[in-house]
Design a protein around this motif. Structure first.
Motif, PDB file in Angstrom:
ATOM      1  N   PHE A 101     -71.894  51.821 -26.184  1.00 51.53           N
ATOM      2  CA  PHE A 101     -71.900  50.835 -27.613  1.00 51.53           C
ATOM      3  C   PHE A 101     -72.853  49.646 -27.218  1.00 51.53           C
ATOM      4  N   ASN A 103     -72.157  46.391 -27.613  1.00 51.03           N
ATOM      5  CA  ASN A 103     -71.609  45.437 -26.970  1.00 51.03           C
ATOM      6  C   ASN A 103     -70.612  46.169 -25.988  1.00 51.03           C
ATOM      7  N   ILE A 104     -70.689  46.263 -24.774  1.00 50.28           N
ATOM      8  CA  ILE A 104     -70.142  47.084 -23.839  1.00 50.28           C
ATOM      9  C   ILE A 104     -68.691  47.321 -24.100  1.00 50.28           C
ATOM     10  N   ARG A 105     -68.254  48.589 -24.023  1.00 49.18           N
ATOM     11  CA  ARG A 105     -66.865  48.750 -24.252  1.00 49.18           C
ATOM     12  C   ARG A 105     -66.243  49.872 -23.213  1.00 49.18           C
ATOM     13  N   LEU A 106     -65.966  49.214 -22.176  1.00 45.86           N
ATOM     14  CA  LEU A 106     -65.324  49.945 -21.047  1.00 45.86           C
ATOM     15  C   LEU A 106     -64.015  49.545 -21.253  1.00 45.86           C
ATOM     16  N   GLN A 174     -72.279  47.636 -15.571  1.00 48.61           N
ATOM     17  CA  GLN A 174     -71.421  47.913 -16.684  1.00 48.61           C
ATOM     18  C   GLN A 174     -72.022  48.737 -17.643  1.00 48.61           C
TER      19      GLN A 174
ATOM     20  N   ASP B 599     -58.962  49.733 -25.210  1.00 54.69           N
ATOM     21  CA  ASP B 599     -59.892  49.716 -26.506  1.00 54.69           C
ATOM     22  C   ASP B 599     -59.909  51.100 -27.126  1.00 54.69           C
ATOM     23  N   ALA B 602     -63.295  52.710 -28.154  1.00 49.86           N
ATOM     24  CA  ALA B 602     -64.168  53.366 -26.919  1.00 49.86           C
ATOM     25  C   ALA B 602     -63.360  54.690 -26.588  1.00 49.86           C
ATOM     26  N   LEU B 733     -70.519  38.048 -22.033  1.00 54.75           N
ATOM     27  CA  LEU B 733     -70.986  39.269 -21.995  1.00 54.75           C
ATOM     28  C   LEU B 733     -69.835  40.286 -21.675  1.00 54.75           C
ATOM     29  N   ARG B 734     -68.579  40.068 -21.672  1.00 54.09           N
ATOM     30  CA  ARG B 734     -67.512  41.037 -21.060  1.00 54.09           C
ATOM     31  C   ARG B 734     -67.325  41.901 -22.378  1.00 54.09           C
ATOM     32  N   ALA B 735     -66.787  43.028 -22.116  1.00 50.69           N
ATOM     33  CA  ALA B 735     -66.660  44.114 -22.915  1.00 50.69           C
ATOM     34  C   ALA B 735     -65.741  43.475 -24.136  1.00 50.69           C
ATOM     35  N   VAL B 736     -65.762  43.805 -25.110  1.00 48.98           N
ATOM     36  CA  VAL B 736     -65.105  42.970 -26.268  1.00 48.98           C
ATOM     37  C   VAL B 736     -63.645  44.023 -26.472  1.00 48.98           C
ATOM     38  N   VAL B 742     -67.567  47.589 -34.001  1.00 53.45           N
ATOM     39  CA  VAL B 742     -68.335  48.840 -33.242  1.00 53.45           C
ATOM     40  C   VAL B 742     -69.890  48.384 -32.786  1.00 53.45           C
TER      41      VAL B 742
END
Lengths: 310, 742
Positions: A101, A103-106, A174, B599, B602, B733-736, B742
Motif C-alpha cells: 500500500f 501508506n503502509i498497512r501492516l 516496515q 486493518d 490490508a 508515518l505509521r501505518a494508518v 486505500v
C-alpha cells in the motif's frame, strides 16, 4: 505450470487490461486505459499525483470494479485467463496477485513474523477445529508457515527483527516487511504502490536490489513510483498515466524522450516540452518536483476524491 | 479586543479536587431522601461535619498533584508501594471486613465496642480493640513513612518489628475475644489485619535494606521469581499446610471445631477405614512432608524429573486427603454422631486448605520442571513454533503462571469451605458469566466485532435445552438429558450466529453494534410473545428443566444435590473452553482475527477471507454462549425472558473490556471480579448503592488502566503507541488504521 508453456507462448500476459473506465459519480478516474503486462517483466506505472495510478491498482486487485472494460489475469504460468472484474479482493489475491500500500498497512500490533505468517497462512487448509484440538496436520502447517515466514523475512533482510512488533519497526523496514507479507501469499505478480516513498537513498538502493531479486525469482512486478531514478533503474517498461488516461508507454529511454510525458510532468504544453527536450541532451525526469506542479487542476482533484471513497 | 480572563491553573485544579470530595462524600452513605424531605441525604452528606474529612482528602490530592515533582521524588523510593498497600489492606480490614459474624454488622467498630465494654475479656483483647488498632496503624505507617523520607534505617527496622507485633496481637486478641464470646465465626478481619501488618513490616524491611534511590518493583518481583521459579508457590504451600495441619478445623459437627488431632481422638476405635485412620494419625503429616520436601528440592536444584515427581506426589496426596475427608463424614453420619449431616458435610476448612497447600507445592514443582534450564537451540530458525511460543510466553511469565496455578488451586478447593451464599454466587453469578465473557472475548477481543446482542445466544441455548428436555409446552420429537442437549444447543447457536452474521458482518463498528443489539431484543421479545405457544411467554418455562445426569449403567451421577456439584461441572467446562480457545489464539485463525481487527483492507489484500473469519468468530462466540445457556437452564430449572435483557449483554461487554480485551485470562479475571463485587459490596454499602460503586470502579479502571486488568499483548501494543519505542520513527508515518482510504 511447466516451463514449456511459458516458452511456447512468448506473449504470455499477466495482466491484459482493455479499455478500462472507472468512474466515481461524475468523476472519471480512469479513462479507457489499456495496458499489457508480460510475464517476468518489471512494469512501472508513473504519472503526476492524481493521475489514477492507485485507482488502477485498486481496479487490478478487485477493490474497485470499473464500469467498462476488461481485465484478464493470468498470474502464474499455465493459468487460464480469469477476469478480475467483480472478484473480491481476497479472491484476486488467491489468484496470485499480491500488493503493498501507498501508506503502509501492516498489522502493527502483530510481530514482524506474525505479519508474514498471516500472508503465508492464507494458503493453508487447517480450520478452527483442528487448531483447537492441535491435530498433527495443523501443527505441521504451523511449523511450515513459521519456517516460510522466517525465510521470507531473511529474504527482505529482516530476520533479526522477527519478534519485534511491526508498528515499532523503522519506516524503511516496515516497507520491506510489507513486501515480505505480500510475497508470503506466493504470488505470480506483486503490485508495489510507491515502495520508496519516505525512504532514504541507501534504503532506495536496497529496495531496487530487492525488487530486481523478486523479479528474478519469477514474480512479476508492477510498480507505482515517483522516484524516477528508481523507476528508470529497475523498470523494463513504463506506462505513463495522466488525468486518468494512458499518455505513453515504452522503455525508460523512450519515456524520457517523450514530449507528452515531459509536458505532463512540467505542466506545460507539448511544444514547450519539445523545446525543453532540445535544450537538454539528457533530460532527467527525476529532478522534476513530481509532488507539486500538476495537481492543481480540477480534473486532477477528481480521482483523489474517488480514492478517498475507499 | 478579545480579552480573556484567565485564572491561574491551580484554581481550577483546587475546585476540581474539592468538587470531587463532595461527590465522594455523597457517594459514601445513603443517597435517598425521605418521603417528605428529598434533600435529606444530600444535606447529611454535605452539611454534616464529616464533609471536612472528605474535603481534607480533596486538599491532599490537590497538594499531591500540585507538588507532584516533590511527591514523585519520594514516591519512587523503595518501600513506598508496600507501605501504601499495607495501609490500604489495614483500612480495608478495619472498615470493610467482618470481625465477628454473630454480632450485628460484625464490623470492627461494633465488635470492638462490645469487647471493651466487657471487663471479663482478656486484657490483650481489650487493649487491641480499645485503642491499639488505630494507634498501631498510625504509628507504624507514620514511622515507616518517616524512615523512607529521611532514610532512617533504625526507625524502619523498629516500625517493621512493631507492625509484626501489632499483627500478632490482632490475631491473638480476636481469637481470645471470640472464644470468650462463643458463637460460630467465619470472619477474616483479624487475618486480613495480620496480612496488612506483615505488608507494612515488609515496607519497613525494604526501606531498611535497600541502598538504591528508586524502587524497581517489577524488576524485583521478576528477580525473585527467576531466582528459583516455583519457590513462592512452595513457600505458600508450606505456610498453608502447616496452618491446616496444626490450627484449622477438620471436622465440626454442631460447631465443635475439631482440629486434626481432635478429629483423630474422636474417630479412635470407630469403623474408619485403614487409610483414613492412618491419615489422621500420621499419614497426613507424612504425605505433606514428602510432597513439600520433593517440591522444595526440585525447585532448589531445578531438576525436571524431580519436579514432575513432586507434582505427581501432590496429586496422590490430594486424592488420599479427599478420600479421608469423605471417610470421616460418611463414618460419622453412619454412626449417627450428633450433628453429622451426611457425606462431605461438617468438614472444616482444614482438609480443603491442606489440599490447596498440596496443590500449591505440586504446582511449584511443576513450574520448576517446566522452567528448568534446558540447552535451548537458537530460537530463530531452529524451532518451528517460535511465534506461537512467543505469544504465549509473553502472556505467561513465571509470575503470571504461578498466580494462575494458585488460582486454579483455590478454584478447586476453596468453594467447599465457602458459605452456601457464596457457593450459590460462584455458580449462578460468577461462573456462568466467566464462561460468557470467554466466549464474547473471541468476538470483541480477538475479531474486534462489537456485539451488543450476545445474550441472545445464551437465551437460544437455554430455550433449546428447555425444549429438548420437554420443559416447554411444545414437546420435542426426542427427549434429551441436559448433557446431551449441549451439542444440540451449540449447533443451534452456531447456525444462529451464521444466520445473523452472514448478512450483517459486512457492517463495521457502530453499525454492527446496533444490528446485534436489535437481534438481542428480537430474541427476547419473541420469547415474551410466545409464538405458537412455544416459549410459554413471560412466565418462563412450563416445567423445571431437569438436572444433568450421567448414567453409564454401572455408575449414575445426578447433579442438583448442591451448588458445589455444579461448580465442578462448570470448572470442567471452563477448563475445556479455555484450553481450546488458548490453542485457537495462537493458530492461524487467531492471527487472521488479529489481522482483520487491525486493518481489514490490508487483511483482504493479503488473502484473508475476512467475511469467513469474522463469521467464524461470531459463530464460535455464539456457541460458547449457547453452552453457557445449557448450563444455566439446567442449573436454575426455571427461567424466563427477564434473564436475557439487554443489560446482561452490556454487562458481559463490560467484563471483557474491564478484564482486558483479547486476553483470555483477562476475560476470566474481569468477569470474576465484576460479578464478585456486587455480592461483596452487599455487606459493605447500602444495597441500592452497589451499582454506583461498580460504576466508579469501572471509571477509575478505564482512566488509569485502559488496557484492562490483564492486558493482551497484542492489544497492549495497540494502546501504548507503536512508534513510541523508537524515536527514529516519525509518528505521522505509521501505518494508518482501517477506514482511512486505500
Amino acid at each position: 505450470m511447466t516451463q514449456a508453456t511459458t516458452t511456447a507462448d512468448p506473449d504470455d500476459l499477466i495482466f491484459d487490461v482493455q479499455d478500462v473506465t472507472l468512474r466515481f459519480g461524475g468523476v472519471t478516474s480512469l479513462q479507457n486505459v489499456s495496458l499489457q503486462m508480460r510475464r517476468g517483466e518489471i512494469l512501472a506505472v508513473i504519472g503526476p499525483n492524481g493521475a489514477g495510478k492507485t485507482s488502477l491498482f485498486n481496479s487490478l486487485t478487485g477493490v474497485y470494479t470499473p464500469q467498462e472494460g476488461q481485465i484478464l489475469l493470468r498470474a502464474r504460468p499455465g493459468d487460464q485467463p480469469v477476469s478480475v472484474l467483480g472478484q473480491k479482493t481476497h479472491v484476486v489475491n488467491h489468484l496470485g496477485v499480491a500488493r503493498t500500500f501507498q501508506n503502509i498497512r501492516l498489522f502493527p500490533a502483530l510481530t514482524a513474523l506474525e505479519n508474514v505468517k498471516v500472508g503465508v497462512e492464507t494458503r493453508q487448509k487447517s480450520g478452527p477445529v483442528s487448531a483447537m484440538l492441535g491435530l498433527p496436520w495443523q501443527r505441521r502447517e504451523e511449523r511450515e508457515s513459521t519456517s516460510q515466514a522466517y525465510a521470507l523475512l531473511d529474504r527482505v533482510g529482516l530476520a533479526g527483527r522477527a519478534n519485534e512488533l511491526a508498528g515499532s519497526l523503522p519506516y524503511g523496514e516496515q516497507r520491506r516487511l510489507e513486501i515480505a507479507r505480500a510475497l508470503g501469499t506466493d504470488p505470480g505478480v506483486i503490485l508495489l504502490d510507491e515502495p520508496a516513498a519516505g525512504t532514504n537513498p541507501a534504503e532506495k538502493q536496497e529496495l531496487a536490489a530487492l525488487i530486481k531479486q523478486v523479479n528474478h525469482d519469477g514474480v512479476g512486478v508492477l510498480l507505482i513510483e515517483h522516484d524516477m531514478k528508481l523507476v528508470m533503474s529497475v523498470a523494463d517498461r513504463i506506462v505513463v498515466l495522466n488525468f486518468g488516461s494512458r499518455i505513453a508507454e515504452g522503455t525508460p529511454e523512450q519515456i524520457q524522450r517523450d514530449p507528452a510525458v515531459v509536458a505532463a510532468y512540467l505542466g506545460t504544453s507539448e511544444e514547450e516540452a519539445v523545446a525543453e527536450l532540445d535544450t537538454h541532451d539528457q533530460p532527467e525526469l527525476h529532478v522534476i518536483d513530481t509532488s507539486g506542479g500538476v495537481t492543481g487542476a480540477g480534473s486532477a482533484g477528481g480521482p483523489a476524491t474517488g480514492e478517498e471513497q475507499a | 479586543m478579545n480579552r480573556r480572563v484567565s485564572l491561574p491553573p491551580w484554581v481550577g485544579r483546587l475546585l476540581a479536587c474539592l468538587g470531587g470530595s463532595v461527590v465522594l462524600a455523597m457517594m459514601v452513605g445513603k443517597q435517598q431522601g425521605s418521603k417528605d424531605d428529598y434533600g435529606l441525604a444530600f444535606r447529611e452528606a454535605v452539611l454534616n461535619p464529616r464533609i471536612f474529612y472528605f474535603l481534607l482528602v480533596g486538599v491532599l490530592v490537590f497538594l499531591g498533584i500540585t507538588y507532584q515533582d516533590v511527591v514523585r521524588r519520594y514516591a519512587g523510593r523503595p518501600g513506598v508501594r508496600p507501605l501504601l498497600a499495607g495501609v490500604l489492606i489495614l483500612l480495608a480490614s478495619y472498615f470493610l471486613m467482618k470481625w465477628y459474624d454473630p454480632l450485628g454488622d460484625g464490623k470492627l467498630a461494633t465488635f470492638g465496642a462490645a469487647v471493651t465494654s466487657t471487663p471479663a475479656v482478656a486484657p490483650v483483647a481489650r487493649i487491641f480493640f480499645g485503642w491499639l488498632w488505630w494507634v498501631g496503624l498510625l504509628v507504624t505507617a507514620a514511622a515507616t513513612a518517616a524512615a523512607i523520607v529521611w532514610r532512617l534505617r533504625w526507625l524502619a527496622w523498629a516500625s517493621a518489628a512493631v507492625s509484626v507485633l501489632v499483627g500478632a496481637i490482632a490475631v491473638a486478641a480476636h481469637s481470645l475475644a471470640v472464644s470468650f464470646a462463643g458463637g460460630i465465626d467465619h470472619s477474616f478481619g483479624a487475618q486480613t489485619a495480620l496480612i496488612g501488618n506483615l505488608v507494612l513490616a515488609g515496607a519497613g524491611v525494604v526501606a531498611a535494606m535497600s541502598r538504591v534511590e528508586t524502587a524497581r518493583t517489577r524488576e524485583f518481583v521478576e528477580r525473585v521469581m527467576a531466582f528459583r521459579p516455583g519457590l513462592p508457590l512452595v513457600a505458600m504451600g508450606v505456610v498453608l499446610g502447616v496452618l491446616a495441619l496444626v490450627a484449622a478445623t477438620w471436622f465440626d459437627p454442631g460447631g465443635k471445631n475439631l482440629t486434626l488431632v481432635d478429629t483423630q481422638h474422636l474417630f479412635a476405635g470407630s469403623a474408619l477405614s485403614g487409610v483414613a485412620s492412618a491419615y489422621l494419625a500420621w499419614l497426613g503429616y507424612a504425605v505433606f512432608a514428602v510432597v513439600v520436601v520433593l517440591a522444595a528440592t526440585a525447585v532448589w536444584t531445578a531438576q525436571k524429573t524431580l519436579g514432575y515427581v513432586a507434582a505427581g506426589g501432590a496429586v496422590v496426596a490430594i486424592l488420599v486427603t479427599l478420600a479421608t475427608l469423605h471417610d470421616i463424614s460418611a463414618t460419622a453420619t453412619k454412626a449417627g454422631y450428633p450433628g453429622s449431616a451426611g457425606e462431605w458435610q461438617n468438614l472444616g476448612t482444614g482438609g480443603w486448605v491442606l489440599c490447596i497447600a498440596l496443590f500449591s507445592a505440586g504446582a511449584g514443582g511443576l513450574i520448576a520442571a517446566r522452567r528448568a534450564p534446558v540447552i535451548a537451540p537458537e530460537p530463530a530458525l531452529a524451532r518451528g513454533s517460535g511465534a506461537l511460543g512467543r505469544l504465549h510466553q509473553v502472556g505467561t511469565s513465571t509470575t503470571l503462571l504461578s498466580l494462575t496455578l494458585f488460582g486454579v488451586g483455590l478454584a478447586l478447593f476453596y468453594p467447599p469451605t465457602a458459605t452456601a451464599f457464596w457457593q450459590q454466587a460462584l455458580v449462578t453469578d460468577i461462573g456462568v458469566y466467566v464462561l460468557l465473557a470467554i466466549g464474547l472475548n473471541v468476538v470483541i477481543g480477538w475479531a474486534g466485532l462489537l456485539d451488543l446482542g450476545y445474550i441472545a445466544f445464551y437465551a437460544l441455548g437455554s430455550y433449546t435445552t428447555a425444549y429438548f428436555t420437554g420443559s416447554l409446552p411444545v414437546q420435542p420429537p426426542i427427549h434429551l438429558s441436559p448433557l446431551w442437549a449441549i451439542p444440540v444447543a451449540i449447533a443451534v447457536c452456531l447456525i444462529a450466529g451464521v444466520v445473523l452474521g452472514g448478512p450483517t458482518l459486512r457492517l463495521r463498528g457502530d453499525y454492527l453494534a446496533i444490528v446485534t443489539l436489535g437481534f438481542g431484543e428480537i430474541i427476547r421479545i419473541i420469547a415474551v410473545n410466545n409464538p405458537g405457544d412455544f416459549t410459554n411467554g413471560p412466565r418462563g418455562v412450563a416445567r423445571a428443566v431437569p438436572h444433568p445426569v450421567i448414567d453409564l449403567g454401572f455408575i449414575r451421577f445426578e447433579w442438583g444435590g448442591s451448588q458445589l456439584q455444579y461448580w465442578y461441572l462448570l470448572l470442567v467446562l471452563l477448563a475445556l473452553v479455555f484450553l481450546l480457545f488458548w490453542r485457537l489464539e495462537g493458530s492461524r485463525l487467531g492471527r487472521a482475527w488479529a489481522a482483520v481487527r487491525e486493518d481489514e483492507v490490508a487483511a483482504q489484500a493479503t488473502g484473508v477471507n475476512t467475511t469467513r473469519v469474522k463469521l467464524l468468530a461470531f459463530a464460535i462466540g455464539a456457541s460458547t454462549s449457547g453452552l453457557a445457556g445449557v448450563f444455566f437452564a439446567s442449573q436454575v430449572g426455571y427461567f424466563n425472558p427477564q434473564n436475557f435483557i439487554l443489560n446482561n449483554s452490556i454487562l458481559v461487554v463490560a467484563f471483557v473490556v474491564f478484564g482486558g480485551m483479547g486476553s483470555l485470562t483477562g476475560a476470566i479475571a474481569g468477569a470474576a471480579v465484576l460479578t464478585w463485587l456486587p455480592d461483596f459490596l452487599r455487606d459493605q454499602v447500602p444495597s441500592e448503592d452497589r451499582i454506583m460503586w461498580i460504576g466508579a470502579v469501572l471509571i477509575v479502571m478505564m482512566i488509569f488502566r485502559p488496557a484492562g486488568l490483564i492486558p493482551a499483548r497484542r492489544r497492549k501494543a495497540e494502546l501504548t503507541g507503536l512508534a513510541g519505542h523508537d524515536p527514529s520513527v516519525d509518528q505521522d508515518l505509521r501505518a494508518v488504521p482501517a477506514g482511512e482510504g486505500v
